[in-house]
Design an enzyme around this catalytic site. Structure first.
Site, short mmCIF file in Angstrom:
data_model
loop_
_atom_site.label_atom_id
_atom_site.label_comp_id
_atom_site.label_asym_id
_atom_site.label_seq_id
_atom_site.Cartn_x
_atom_site.Cartn_y
_atom_site.Cartn_z
N VAL A 31 4.98 -20.34 -2.65
CA VAL A 31 6.36 -20.13 -3.14
C VAL A 31 7.39 -20.33 -2.02
O VAL A 31 8.53 -20.72 -2.29
CB VAL A 31 6.46 -18.72 -3.75
CG1 VAL A 31 7.90 -18.28 -3.93
CG2 VAL A 31 5.73 -18.67 -5.08
N GLY A 75 4.65 -12.06 -3.62
CA GLY A 75 5.37 -11.35 -2.58
C GLY A 75 4.43 -10.96 -1.45
O GLY A 75 3.21 -10.89 -1.64
N TYR A 111 11.01 -6.06 4.44
CA TYR A 111 10.53 -5.98 3.05
C TYR A 111 11.62 -5.35 2.17
O TYR A 111 11.95 -5.88 1.10
CB TYR A 111 9.25 -5.16 2.99
CG TYR A 111 8.64 -5.08 1.61
CD1 TYR A 111 7.90 -6.13 1.08
CD2 TYR A 111 8.81 -3.94 0.81
CE1 TYR A 111 7.34 -6.05 -0.19
CE2 TYR A 111 8.26 -3.86 -0.46
CZ TYR A 111 7.53 -4.92 -0.95
OH TYR A 111 6.98 -4.85 -2.22
N LYS A 125 13.73 -7.13 -0.99
CA LYS A 125 13.72 -6.64 -2.38
C LYS A 125 15.12 -6.24 -2.83
O LYS A 125 15.45 -6.36 -4.01
CB LYS A 125 12.74 -5.48 -2.51
CG LYS A 125 11.27 -5.90 -2.34
CD LYS A 125 10.83 -6.90 -3.40
CE LYS A 125 9.36 -7.21 -3.33
NZ LYS A 125 8.90 -8.15 -4.36
N1 LIG Z 1 1.53 -2.91 -4.61
C1 LIG Z 1 2.65 -2.20 -4.63
O1 LIG Z 1 2.66 -0.98 -4.41
C2 LIG Z 1 3.98 -2.88 -4.91
C3 LIG Z 1 5.09 -2.06 -5.06
C4 LIG Z 1 6.32 -2.63 -5.33
C5 LIG Z 1 6.42 -3.99 -5.48
N2 LIG Z 1 5.31 -4.79 -5.33
C6 LIG Z 1 5.50 -6.22 -5.50
O2 LIG Z 1 4.64 -6.70 -6.50
C7 LIG Z 1 4.32 -8.07 -6.22
C8 LIG Z 1 2.80 -8.23 -6.23
O3 LIG Z 1 2.27 -7.39 -5.21
P1 LIG Z 1 0.74 -6.94 -5.16
O4 LIG Z 1 0.73 -5.53 -4.77
O5 LIG Z 1 0.03 -7.38 -6.37
O6 LIG Z 1 0.29 -7.78 -3.88
P2 LIG Z 1 -1.08 -8.49 -3.49
O7 LIG Z 1 -2.23 -7.77 -4.10
O8 LIG Z 1 -1.02 -8.65 -2.02
O9 LIG Z 1 -0.97 -9.92 -4.20
C9 LIG Z 1 0.08 -10.76 -3.83
C10 LIG Z 1 0.01 -12.01 -4.67
O10 LIG Z 1 1.10 -12.85 -4.26
C11 LIG Z 1 0.57 -14.10 -3.84
N3 LIG Z 1 1.38 -14.67 -2.79
C12 LIG Z 1 1.74 -14.09 -1.63
N4 LIG Z 1 2.51 -14.92 -0.92
C13 LIG Z 1 2.63 -16.06 -1.64
C14 LIG Z 1 3.30 -17.27 -1.46
N5 LIG Z 1 4.01 -17.52 -0.34
N6 LIG Z 1 3.21 -18.21 -2.40
C15 LIG Z 1 2.49 -17.99 -3.52
N7 LIG Z 1 1.83 -16.85 -3.77
C16 LIG Z 1 1.90 -15.90 -2.83
C17 LIG Z 1 -0.86 -13.83 -3.43
O11 LIG Z 1 -1.59 -15.01 -3.58
P3 LIG Z 1 -2.67 -15.56 -2.52
O12 LIG Z 1 -3.98 -15.36 -3.20
O13 LIG Z 1 -2.29 -16.97 -2.39
O14 LIG Z 1 -2.53 -14.77 -1.26
C18 LIG Z 1 -1.26 -12.77 -4.45
O15 LIG Z 1 -1.64 -13.37 -5.67
C19 LIG Z 1 4.96 -8.40 -4.87
O16 LIG Z 1 6.20 -9.04 -5.09
C20 LIG Z 1 5.19 -7.02 -4.27
O17 LIG Z 1 6.24 -7.03 -3.35
C21 LIG Z 1 4.09 -4.25 -5.05
#
Ligand SMILES: NC(=O)c1ccc[n+]([C@@H]2O[C@H](COP(=O)([O-])OP(=O)(O)OC[C@H]3O[C@@H](n4cnc5c(N)ncnc54)[C@H](OP(=O)(O)O)[C@@H]3O)[C@@H](O)[C@H]2O)c1
Length: 263
Positions: free
Chosen positions: A68, A96, A167, A171
């Site tokens: 992305v 993200g 971060y 956001k």
């Molecule tokens: N977990 C939490 O507590 C939490 C809380 C608030 C918000 N969020 C938000 O929720 C979203 C998902 O987070 P998550 O917790 O599911 O994280 P995660 O388990 O680390 O997964 C992140 C996903 O984003 C992909 N990704 C990362 N960088 C990318 C890039 N440059 N281009 C394309 N794909 C990319 C990763 O794909 P790859 O397989 O290619 O690495 C993976 O599929 C994020 O925006 C995060 O900020 C998470």
């Protein structure tokens, strides 16, 4: 062109994006999903397992390898969606990253700042721009077409963490991006929403699991449990179905009451 509605989810190889892809397939959407290229030495492409789950729901599946943060690849993402499905009903900006290393705000480096911003804000903004343009372009050709955009933000848009300033700033910026798109697209019949997950059990939070376990047990989260990716996915399903179509600009907290003002 497919008759079924189509959802494009970025970052769907694991965590929240994976759960969203599976839930929207269960809701009757064909699914296009992005992830970066597999890590070296990986046995299978990380999107394969998600594709199998989507297929179990009888939906069509388009895996897309795309970073992305690489704006040069954005047009190609939309071309693949157009080529496979000819429509895009729901765009979920989910991909993200967290900082690779938590650092005090007085130590934040330009490299980490740019890396986090490049995916979470710059990449998310410009890919959403492509998606919105494509939706506007396809509107006249598809009867009953009601497209929607959803941004996965974070409670960190509001809650300060001095150990990961970049971060929080990304956001906060993404939250305004969602509002600006909502404002611009309201008259075109495209609702735009922001979801703010709280503390969700994924790879992103794995490195700080023990700290959050203790904080949650201590009452930080009023509902006293971790959020699961499926909690976020169910909220998206309601938005994607159109249940909140007269609420463009809506910000939905999925955090077990984490952001509720308390005395
Ligand atoms: N977990 C939490 O507590 C939490 C809380 C608030 C918000 N969020 C938000 O929720 C979203 C998902 O987070 P998550 O917790 O599911 O994280 P995660 O388990 O680390 O997964 C992140 C996903 O984003 C992909 N990704 C990362 N960088 C990318 C890039 N440059 N281009 C394309 N794909 C990319 C990763 O794909 P790859 O397989 O290619 O690495 C993976 O599929 C994020 O925006 C995060 O900020 C998470």
């Amino acid at each position: 062109m497919t008759d079924s509605p189509v959802a494009l989810i970025t970052g769907a190889s694991r965590g929240i994006g994976r759960a969203i892809a599976i839930e929207l397939a269960a809701q009757g959407f064909d699914i296009a999903a992005t992830a970066r290229v597999p890590r070296e030495g990986a046995q299978a492409h990380p999107l394969d397992e998600v594709g199998a789950r989507v297929a179990q729901h009888g939906r069509r599946w388009l895996p897309i390898e795309a970073d992305v943060s690489n704006l040069d690849g954005h047009a190609g993402v939309m071309e693949q969606v157009d080529g496979a499905f000819g429509r895009l009903d729901v765009f979920v900006s989910n991909a993200g990253v967290a900082p690779e290393r938590r650092m005090d705000v007085l130590e934040t480096t330009p490299e980490s700042f740019d890396r986090v911003m490049g995916t979470n804000l710059r990449g998310a903004f410009f890919l959403a721009q492509h998606a919105a343009r494509y939706m506007l372009h396809r509107r006249a050709a598809i009867a009953g077409f009601r497209p929607r955009l959803v941004f996965i933000g974070s409670v960190s848009a509001e809650a300060s963490s001095p150990s990961r300033a970049e971060y929080c700033i990304s956001k906060a910026g993404l939250s305004m991006a969602a509002r600006v798109f909502a404002d611009r697209l309201a008259g075109d019949g495209i609702p735009v929403f922001e979801i703010r997950p709280g503390i969700i059990r994924t790879d992103m939070t794995a490195p700080v699991q023990e700290r959050y376990d203790a904080a949650i047990a201590d009452g930080l989260v009023p509902q006293r449990r971790w959020g699961e990716p499926e909690d976020v996915a169910r909220a998206i399903a309601a938005l994607a179905r159109g249940d909140f179509d007269y609420s463009t600009g809506l910000v939905v907290d999925v955090g077990g009451g984490l952001m509720m003002p308390r005395l």
